[in-house]
Design an enzyme around this catalytic site. Structure first.
Site, PDB file in Angstrom:
ATOM      1  N   ASN A 107       0.917   2.154   7.075  1.00 51.78           N
ATOM      2  CA  ASN A 107       0.653   1.324   5.905  1.00 51.78           C
ATOM      3  C   ASN A 107       0.693   2.092   4.596  1.00 51.78           C
ATOM      4  O   ASN A 107       0.840   1.492   3.534  1.00 51.78           O
ATOM      5  CB  ASN A 107      -0.725   0.655   6.046  1.00 51.78           C
ATOM      6  CG  ASN A 107      -0.727  -0.411   7.115  1.00 51.78           C
ATOM      7  OD1 ASN A 107       0.056  -1.351   7.087  1.00 51.78           O
ATOM      8  ND2 ASN A 107      -1.600  -0.251   8.098  1.00 51.78           N
TER       9      ASN A 107
ATOM     10  N   LYS B  49      30.477  23.603   3.517  1.00 48.67           N
ATOM     11  CA  LYS B  49      30.646  22.152   3.406  1.00 48.67           C
ATOM     12  C   LYS B  49      32.046  21.788   3.890  1.00 48.67           C
ATOM     13  O   LYS B  49      33.041  22.290   3.373  1.00 48.67           O
ATOM     14  CB  LYS B  49      30.438  21.704   1.951  1.00 48.67           C
ATOM     15  CG  LYS B  49      30.376  20.190   1.759  1.00 48.67           C
ATOM     16  CD  LYS B  49      31.720  19.557   1.471  1.00 48.67           C
ATOM     17  CE  LYS B  49      32.214  19.922   0.095  1.00 48.67           C
ATOM     18  NZ  LYS B  49      33.512  19.217  -0.223  1.00 48.67           N
TER      19      LYS B  49
ATOM     20  N   LYS C 133       8.395  -1.273   2.753  1.00 47.72           N
ATOM     21  CA  LYS C 133       7.781  -0.339   3.682  1.00 47.72           C
ATOM     22  C   LYS C 133       8.661  -0.017   4.876  1.00 47.72           C
ATOM     23  O   LYS C 133       8.825   1.152   5.263  1.00 47.72           O
ATOM     24  CB  LYS C 133       6.447  -0.902   4.169  1.00 47.72           C
ATOM     25  CG  LYS C 133       5.769  -0.043   5.216  1.00 47.72           C
ATOM     26  CD  LYS C 133       4.386  -0.533   5.578  1.00 47.72           C
ATOM     27  CE  LYS C 133       4.382  -1.818   6.343  1.00 47.72           C
ATOM     28  NZ  LYS C 133       3.031  -2.163   6.849  1.00 47.72           N
TER      29      LYS C 133
ATOM     30  N   GLY D  58       2.755 -15.451   6.781  1.00 48.19           N
ATOM     31  CA  GLY D  58       2.008 -14.873   7.879  1.00 48.19           C
ATOM     32  C   GLY D  58       2.878 -14.465   9.051  1.00 48.19           C
ATOM     33  O   GLY D  58       4.059 -14.819   9.145  1.00 48.19           O
ATOM     34  N   THR D  59       2.257 -13.741   9.990  1.00 43.40           N
ATOM     35  CA  THR D  59       2.998 -13.200  11.133  1.00 43.40           C
ATOM     36  C   THR D  59       3.492 -14.290  12.086  1.00 43.40           C
ATOM     37  O   THR D  59       4.560 -14.158  12.687  1.00 43.40           O
ATOM     38  CB  THR D  59       2.126 -12.208  11.898  1.00 43.40           C
ATOM     39  OG1 THR D  59       0.871 -12.833  12.234  1.00 43.40           O
ATOM     40  CG2 THR D  59       1.844 -10.965  11.068  1.00 43.40           C
TER      41      THR D  59
ATOM     42  N   ARG E 267      26.422  21.903   5.506  1.00 45.20           N
ATOM     43  CA  ARG E 267      26.537  20.500   5.114  1.00 45.20           C
ATOM     44  C   ARG E 267      27.495  19.766   6.062  1.00 45.20           C
ATOM     45  O   ARG E 267      28.151  20.383   6.906  1.00 45.20           O
ATOM     46  CB  ARG E 267      26.999  20.429   3.658  1.00 45.20           C
ATOM     47  CG  ARG E 267      25.929  20.924   2.684  1.00 45.20           C
ATOM     48  CD  ARG E 267      26.491  21.203   1.307  1.00 45.20           C
ATOM     49  NE  ARG E 267      27.121  20.029   0.719  1.00 45.20           N
ATOM     50  CZ  ARG E 267      27.791  20.071  -0.442  1.00 45.20           C
ATOM     51  NH1 ARG E 267      27.915  21.224  -1.098  1.00 45.20           N
ATOM     52  NH2 ARG E 267      28.337  18.974  -0.923  1.00 45.20           N
TER      53      ARG E 267
ATOM     54  N   ALA F  57      30.667  39.534   0.440  1.00 42.02           N
ATOM     55  CA  ALA F  57      29.617  38.892  -0.353  1.00 42.02           C
ATOM     56  C   ALA F  57      30.189  38.169  -1.565  1.00 42.02           C
ATOM     57  O   ALA F  57      31.195  38.590  -2.158  1.00 42.02           O
ATOM     58  CB  ALA F  57      28.594  39.932  -0.807  1.00 42.02           C
TER      59      ALA F  57
ATOM     60  N   ARG G 121       0.805  -1.214   0.000  1.00 42.78           N
ATOM     61  CA  ARG G 121       0.000   0.000   0.000  1.00 42.78           C
ATOM     62  C   ARG G 121       0.845   1.273   0.000  1.00 42.78           C
ATOM     63  O   ARG G 121       0.320   2.370  -0.194  1.00 42.78           O
ATOM     64  CB  ARG G 121      -0.955  -0.001   1.193  1.00 42.78           C
ATOM     65  CG  ARG G 121      -2.191  -0.868   0.969  1.00 42.78           C
ATOM     66  CD  ARG G 121      -3.129  -0.795   2.156  1.00 42.78           C
ATOM     67  NE  ARG G 121      -2.648  -1.592   3.273  1.00 42.78           N
ATOM     68  CZ  ARG G 121      -3.237  -1.634   4.474  1.00 42.78           C
ATOM     69  NH1 ARG G 121      -4.310  -0.892   4.704  1.00 42.78           N
ATOM     70  NH2 ARG G 121      -2.750  -2.396   5.438  1.00 42.78           N
TER      71      ARG G 121
ATOM     72  N   ALA H  13      38.481  43.405  -4.265  1.00 40.34           N
ATOM     73  CA  ALA H  13      37.231  42.926  -4.851  1.00 40.34           C
ATOM     74  C   ALA H  13      37.462  42.365  -6.251  1.00 40.34           C
ATOM     75  O   ALA H  13      38.325  42.831  -6.998  1.00 40.34           O
ATOM     76  CB  ALA H  13      36.218  44.064  -4.907  1.00 40.34           C
TER      77      ALA H  13
END
Length: 441
Positions: free
Chosen positions: A224, A331, A24, A74-75, A313, A360, A17, A406
């Site tokens: 689910n 980073k 899942k 099955g379980t 990061r 900047a 599902r 700069a």
């Protein structure tokens, strides 16, 4: 203190599902896989060993002890697959479903304590949710004792009206569990070996079946669908945020703040809206993070300001009193105390000294141009002043107290106290565009 408890975590199902190629139980959920939340809850009550039951194609997805359910029968068959891994164990066996990430230590401790207090051979964790769930119903005898559990598809209309549901979480006496599993058959609507049928077999053998009703009706709820996954994530988020707030952290808007479980926050830190703190990030006292900031496996010192719109990061370390401002990405970079990186910069694989100001649009350029060559590092010393729109081509080192003009691309080391840069001045070619157009005519 809980002792002599083993745990079996059922994680062999496909979870169709979810509409996903990923099984899942392996879907990510706030920094962990879904099943990892369940395993952690078992470890929190000192369960040892913890056995995860998996399908044959998933055996390598887990560390620790695993058992393989060869076929989806099955379980009951899933739990029986753990028998060999628990050979020689004679205590209580906690049986958990791998899709119940909301389980808490408190609920499981209460379940185990009730099991031992009642001297039961099996104790069922039940709950009464406010919404409808397709779970089995607990059928009780006239004296109130547990008689059996009926799966929803096998239930009569009268049984479907029962509000007390089975969570599929149990504690068994190990000897009673293995004996009951041997009695299972497939005479049910699913044609499977169902773990719920062990209850009546334990009772038929003269054992006692007890029930512990979860004090938290959300804790036993399973996942689910992806909608369930999102709902579980929100509940876990709220739990984590609440614990941090009670410990002294200010979270301005808990509904938009996502903090993973291994993050450490010191008191008097402040987390602003739309912030994500992931992995093993650590935040010092007095720091302010966000809004709209992300930190992954980062170390943020006391009094640091991060954001808005900053991204730290893995490997980023920001020293006390520093500032990482708007649209800045780090980073694997160390930023010294009181250093400022105010806006529009990327610093990767770099070491920045104390009391430096990064202007900047500064960028470290560290991509290896030769195959197999490691990335170089950029080292910028103490009390350095960089200029707007600088690029640093690693490996390169800027000495203490240096200034960078700069618009400069730095490719060579700059000695301490130096002024480096001076790119070519503006050249204006008057009429160039018009001349080019005339040539095209």
């Amino acid at each position: 203190m809980t002792t002599n408890v083993a745990a079996v975590v059922m994680a062999a199902g496909l979870g169709t599902r979810m509409r996903s190629e990923l099984p899942k139980h392996l879907h990510p959920l706030l920094g962990r896989r879904m099943v990892d939340w369940v395993v952690e809850s078992a470890r929190a009550v000192e369960a040892d060993p913890v056995v995860v039951v998996v399908s044959p194609d998933r055996a390598g997805a887990f560390e620790g002890i695993t058992a393989v359910q060869q076929e989806p029968r099955g379980t009951g068959d899933a739990v029986d697959a753990a028998r060999e891994a628990l050979a020689g164990f004679s205590g209580d066996v906690l049986v958990l479903s791998g899709d119940t990430p909301l389980l808490t230590e408190e609920v499981l401790r209460g379940l185990i304590e009730a099991h031992r207090r009642e001297r039961a051979q099996v104790t069922v964790l039940s709950f009464e949710p406010t919404d409808d769930f397709p779970y089995g119903r607990l059928v009780r005898a006239p004296d109130g004792s547990l008689e059996r559990i009926v799966e929803e598809r096998d239930a009569t209309p009268e049984q479907l009206a029962i509000a007390e549901l089975n969570s599929s979480i149990y504690v068994f006496d190990s000897a009673a569990l293995w004996a009951a599993l041997e009695q299972l058959d497939t005479s049910n609507a699913q044609g499977e070996l169902q773990l719920t049928d062990t209850i009546r077999h334990v009772i038929a053998a003269g054992g006692r079946a007890a029930v512990y009703r979860s004090p938290d009706p959300e804790a036993p709820i399973g996942v689910n669908t992806r909608a369930d996954l999102a709902a579980a994530g929100a509940i876990l988020r709220d739990r984590i945020n609440r614990s941090h707030m009670l410990a002294g952290t200010t979270i301005v808007d808990p509904a938009t703040t996502w903090i993973e479980p291994d993050v450490e926050l010191e008191p008097d830190s402040t987390i602003h809206p739309f912030t994500e703190l992931r992995g093993k990030t650590r935040v010092g006292t007095g720091a302010e993070i966000g809004p709209h900031a992300v930190a992954v496996d980062a170390e943020i010192g006391p009094g640091v300001l991060i954001g808005p719109f900053a991204y730290l990061r893995p490997g980023s370390v920001v020293g006390e009193g520093a500032k990482i401002g708007t649209f800045v990405e780090l980073k694997n970079t160390r930023v010294g105390e009181r250093t400022k990186v105010p806006h529009l910069s990327y610093l990767g694989d770099a070491d920045i000294g104390e009391d430096t100001n990064v202007a900047a649009s500064n960028v470290t350029v560290n991509f290896p141009h030769q195959p197999g060559r490691e990335k170089g590092r950029t080292k910028i010393g103490r009390n350095v002043r960089t200029g707007v729109d600088n690029s640093f081509v690693a490996p390169v080192e800027i000495g203490d107290d240096a200034w960078i003009a700069a618009g400069t691309v730095i490719t060579e080391d700059v000695p301490p106290g130096s002024l480096a840069g001076f790119p070519p001045r503006q050249v204006t070619k008057e009429g160039y565009v018009y001349d080019e157009r005339d040539d095209d005519d």
